[in-house]
Design a protein around this motif. Structure first.
Motif, PDB file in Angstrom:
ATOM      1  N   GLN A  21      43.270  17.292  20.725  1.00 45.32           N
ATOM      2  CA  GLN A  21      42.152  17.894  20.005  1.00 45.32           C
ATOM      3  C   GLN A  21      41.773  19.273  20.542  1.00 45.32           C
ATOM      4  O   GLN A  21      40.763  19.835  20.118  1.00 45.32           O
ATOM      5  N   ALA A  22      42.543  19.806  21.455  1.00 45.92           N
ATOM      6  CA  ALA A  22      42.196  21.087  22.073  1.00 45.92           C
ATOM      7  C   ALA A  22      42.456  22.233  21.103  1.00 45.92           C
ATOM      8  O   ALA A  22      43.561  22.367  20.567  1.00 45.92           O
ATOM      9  N   GLY A  23      41.437  23.071  20.897  1.00 47.60           N
ATOM     10  CA  GLY A  23      41.596  24.191  19.978  1.00 47.60           C
ATOM     11  C   GLY A  23      42.588  25.218  20.470  1.00 47.60           C
ATOM     12  O   GLY A  23      43.363  25.782  19.677  1.00 47.60           O
ATOM     13  N   TRP A  24      42.615  25.475  21.786  1.00 53.76           N
ATOM     14  CA  TRP A  24      43.538  26.471  22.302  1.00 53.76           C
ATOM     15  C   TRP A  24      44.986  26.021  22.151  1.00 53.76           C
ATOM     16  O   TRP A  24      45.877  26.853  21.989  1.00 53.76           O
ATOM     17  N   VAL A  25      45.208  24.700  22.200  1.00 52.59           N
ATOM     18  CA  VAL A  25      46.560  24.189  21.965  1.00 52.59           C
ATOM     19  C   VAL A  25      46.975  24.447  20.518  1.00 52.59           C
ATOM     20  O   VAL A  25      48.114  24.838  20.235  1.00 52.59           O
ATOM     21  N   HIS A  26      46.045  24.246  19.594  1.00 54.52           N
ATOM     22  CA  HIS A  26      46.332  24.560  18.197  1.00 54.52           C
ATOM     23  C   HIS A  26      46.680  26.037  18.038  1.00 54.52           C
ATOM     24  O   HIS A  26      47.590  26.411  17.289  1.00 54.52           O
ATOM     25  N   GLY A  27      45.979  26.893  18.780  1.00 53.03           N
ATOM     26  CA  GLY A  27      46.299  28.313  18.740  1.00 53.03           C
ATOM     27  C   GLY A  27      47.678  28.617  19.286  1.00 53.03           C
ATOM     28  O   GLY A  27      48.396  29.477  18.752  1.00 53.03           O
ATOM     29  N   LEU A  28      48.087  27.905  20.349  1.00 54.06           N
ATOM     30  CA  LEU A  28      49.439  28.091  20.882  1.00 54.06           C
ATOM     31  C   LEU A  28      50.496  27.663  19.875  1.00 54.06           C
ATOM     32  O   LEU A  28      51.566  28.274  19.773  1.00 54.06           O
ATOM     33  N   LYS A  29      50.215  26.608  19.115  1.00 59.75           N
ATOM     34  CA  LYS A  29      51.153  26.188  18.078  1.00 59.75           C
ATOM     35  C   LYS A  29      51.314  27.272  17.012  1.00 59.75           C
ATOM     36  O   LYS A  29      52.424  27.545  16.543  1.00 59.75           O
ATOM     37  N   ILE A  30      50.197  27.884  16.623  1.00 62.79           N
ATOM     38  CA  ILE A  30      50.268  28.962  15.631  1.00 62.79           C
ATOM     39  C   ILE A  30      51.067  30.142  16.190  1.00 62.79           C
ATOM     40  O   ILE A  30      51.871  30.763  15.482  1.00 62.79           O
ATOM     41  N   ALA A  31      50.851  30.454  17.466  1.00 64.58           N
ATOM     42  CA  ALA A  31      51.628  31.527  18.098  1.00 64.58           C
ATOM     43  C   ALA A  31      53.117  31.214  18.069  1.00 64.58           C
ATOM     44  O   ALA A  31      53.947  32.108  17.850  1.00 64.58           O
ATOM     45  N   ALA A  32      53.465  29.949  18.272  1.00 63.84           N
ATOM     46  CA  ALA A  32      54.878  29.561  18.227  1.00 63.84           C
ATOM     47  C   ALA A  32      55.476  29.817  16.847  1.00 63.84           C
ATOM     48  O   ALA A  32      56.641  30.212  16.731  1.00 63.84           O
TER      49      ALA A  32
END
Length: 418
Positions: free
Chosen positions: A132-143
Motif C-alpha cells: 500500500q506504499a505510495g512511493w512504491v507505486h511511484g517507483l512502478k510508474i518510473a519503471a
C-alpha cells in the motif's frame, strides 16, 4: 559528468564495419583497474547505453588504455553475447589491462556500489509492507517510463527495416502467449535461425588479429564450463531445493538473456515472482530503485537475493545471486576473446545475431506490457505521470535518478491526496 544526450550513438554489430586496432594492449595492475572501475561504479547513471559512453570517455579518451577501434571491437563482442553488455565490456577492458585479476577488479569496482545500495534497500523493503506504499507505486510508474525508453532506443538501433520489425512483433506476441521459464530462450533461438535464413549478411570487416590476453586453451575450458553448468545446475537443483535453486535460476538468467539490461526483467520475474520467492510489489519496487543507483542494472539481482524467501537471504543471498548471474559473463568473455576476430568475420554469425537482436526488442515490448504496465498503471493519472517521466528521460537533460525520485514523491502524494 558528460550528459547522456552527448553520448555517441552505438549501432548493433550487424550494421557496423569497424577495423580492429593492431596495437598491443598496455599492461597495468589490478588495483589500478579497481580504482578506476569503482569511480565509474559510483558515477555511471543512465543505463547500459550511457555506460558505454562513460567507459569510452574514461578508458579511451582520458586514460588511453585502448584506442577507438579496439574499443569498438570490444563493444561489438559484448553486444553479441548474452548477459550485461556494459559489465562484460568492463571485464574485457580490465582483462586486457591486467589479465584475469584485472577483469575481476573491473567487475567488482563497477558492480559493488550499486549492489550495496540495493542490499540496503532490500533490508528496508523486507521490514515494511510495500503493498500500500505510495512511493512504491511511484517507483512502478518510473519503471514504466524507463523500460519504455529502453524499448524505443533498442527498436531504433536493432530493427531498422520492416523485416526485423515484423520479427519483433512476432516475438512480442509469442512472449505474451508463452509464459514458461524457457519461452524467451526459445524465442531467441528461433530469431537466430530466422535471421540466418532470411536476413542480409552484415558488411564485411577486415579485422587484423590482435593477440588475446586469454589463451585459446583457457578459452575452451571457460566455454566448456559455461555449457556444463547449464546442464549440471538443474540436476543439483533437483537434489537441493534452496541454494542450488537460487544458483541455477540466476545463472540461467545471466546465461540466456540477449540484450542485457532491461531484457533480463522477464526472466528474473519468472524466476523469483512466479516461484513465490519475491512478491510482485517487492520485485517492481526493487526494479524502480535500481534505476536510481549508478552502475549495472544486473545489480538488481543482489536486491532479489537479499529479499527473497528461500534461505539464505540477506547479504549471503545477495552474494549468491550476484555471483551466479555474473558468472556466465566471465566464462563467456574469457571463452570468446581468443576467437573473436575469427567469429566476427563470419557472415552467418552476423545474420543470426541480427535476428536475435530483433526478437529481443519484441521480448522487451512484452515485458513492458506485463508485468510492468499491468502492475503499475491503474488509471488515467498514472498514465499522465508515466508520460511526463518518459518525456523527461527522452530529453536527455534530466538524470534518471531525478525522474525516479520525482515519481516516488508523486506516488506518495497521490496516495495521500486521492
Amino acid at each position: 559528468m558528460q550528459p547522456a544526450r552527448s553520448l555517441r550513438p552505438l549501432t548493433p554489430l550487424a550494421d557496423t564495419s569497424i577495423a580492429t586496432a593492431s596495437s598491443p594492449a598496455q599492461r597495468g595492475s589490478a588495483l589500478e583497474v579497481l580504482r578506476v572501475a569503482t569511480g565509474l561504479g559510483l558515477s555511471s547513471f543512465g543505463g547500459p547505453v550511457a555506460h558505454l559512453g562513460y567507459f569510452r570517455r574514461e578508458y579511451v579518451e582520458r586514460r588511453k588504455w585502448l584506442d577507438e577501434q579496439t574499443y569498438a571491437e570490444l563493444v561489438g563482442l559484448c553486444q553479441s553475447l548474452p548477459g550485461p553488455a556494459s559489465s562484460q565490456l568492463g571485464i574485457a577492458i580490465g582483462t586486457r589491462r591486467a589479465g584475469g585479476l584485472g577483469g575481476l577488479a573491473a567487475w567488482v569496482g563497477f558492480t559493488l556500489p550499486s549492489a550495496i545500495a540495493l542490499i540496503i534497500f532490500a533490508g528496508i523493503a523486507s521490514a515494511v509492507d510495500l503493498s500500500q506504499a505510495g512511493w512504491v507505486h511511484g517507483l512502478k510508474i518510473a519503471a514504466v517510463a524507463v523500460v519504455a525508453l529502453a524499448v524505443y532506443q533498442m527498436a531504433k538501433r536493432l530493427t531498422p527495416d520492416w523485416t526485423r520489425r515484423a520479427m519483433a512483433v512476432a516475438a512480442t506476441v509469442a512472449a505474451l502467449l508463452l509464459t514458461t521459464p524457457f519461452a524467451q530462450v526459445a524465442i531467441i533461438g528461433v530469431g537466430a535461425v530466422v535471421g540466418l535464413l532470411i536476413l542480409a549478411p552484415p558488411p564485411s570487416t577486415s579485422s587484423s588479429d590482435e593477440q588475446s590476453p586469454i589463451s585459446r586453451r583457457v578459452g575452451l575450458i571457460a566455454l566448456a564450463t559455461f555449457f556444463a553448468l547449464l546442464i549440471v545446475l538443474p540436476l543439483a537443483r533437483a537434489a537441493d531445493g534452496q541454494v542450488a535453486a537460487m544458483v541455477d535460476s540466476f545463472y540461467r538468467d545471466g546465461a540466456l538473456v540477449f540484450g542485457g539490461g532491461h531484457v533480463v526483467l522477464p526472466l528474473l520475474h519468472t524466476s523469483v515472482v512466479d516461484t513465490g520467492w519475491v512478491s510482485n510489489d517487492q520485485f517492481l519496487a526493487g526494479y524502480g530503485a535500481a534505476q536510481a543507483v549508478p552502475g549495472p542494472l544486473f545489480s538488481f539481482s543482489a536486491y532479489l537475493g537479499a529479499i527473497q524467501a528461500p534461505m539464505p537471504n540477506g547479504v549471503p543471498g545477495a552474494a549468491i545471486a550476484l555471483i551466479a548471474i555474473y558468472l556466465p559473463s566471465f566464462l563467456l568473455i574469457f571463452g570468446t576473446l581468443p576467437f573473436w576476430h575469427w567469429l566476427r568475420r563470419s557472415p552467418s554469425f552476423g545474420k543470426a545475431l541480427a535476428g536475435t537482436n530483433a526478437v529481443v526488442v519484441g521480448i522487451l515490448v512484452a515485458a513492458l506490457y506485463t508485468p510492468i504496465w499491468t502492475s503499475a498503471i491503474t488509471g488515467v493519472l498514472d498514465v499522465a505521470v508515466a508520460a511526463v517521466a518518459l518525456l523527461a528521460l527522452m530529453t536527455g537533460r534530466v538524470p534518471p535518478i531525478v525522474v525516479v525520485v520525482a515519481c516516488a514523491i508523486v506516488g506518495e502524494l497521490m496516495t495521500l491526496l486521492i
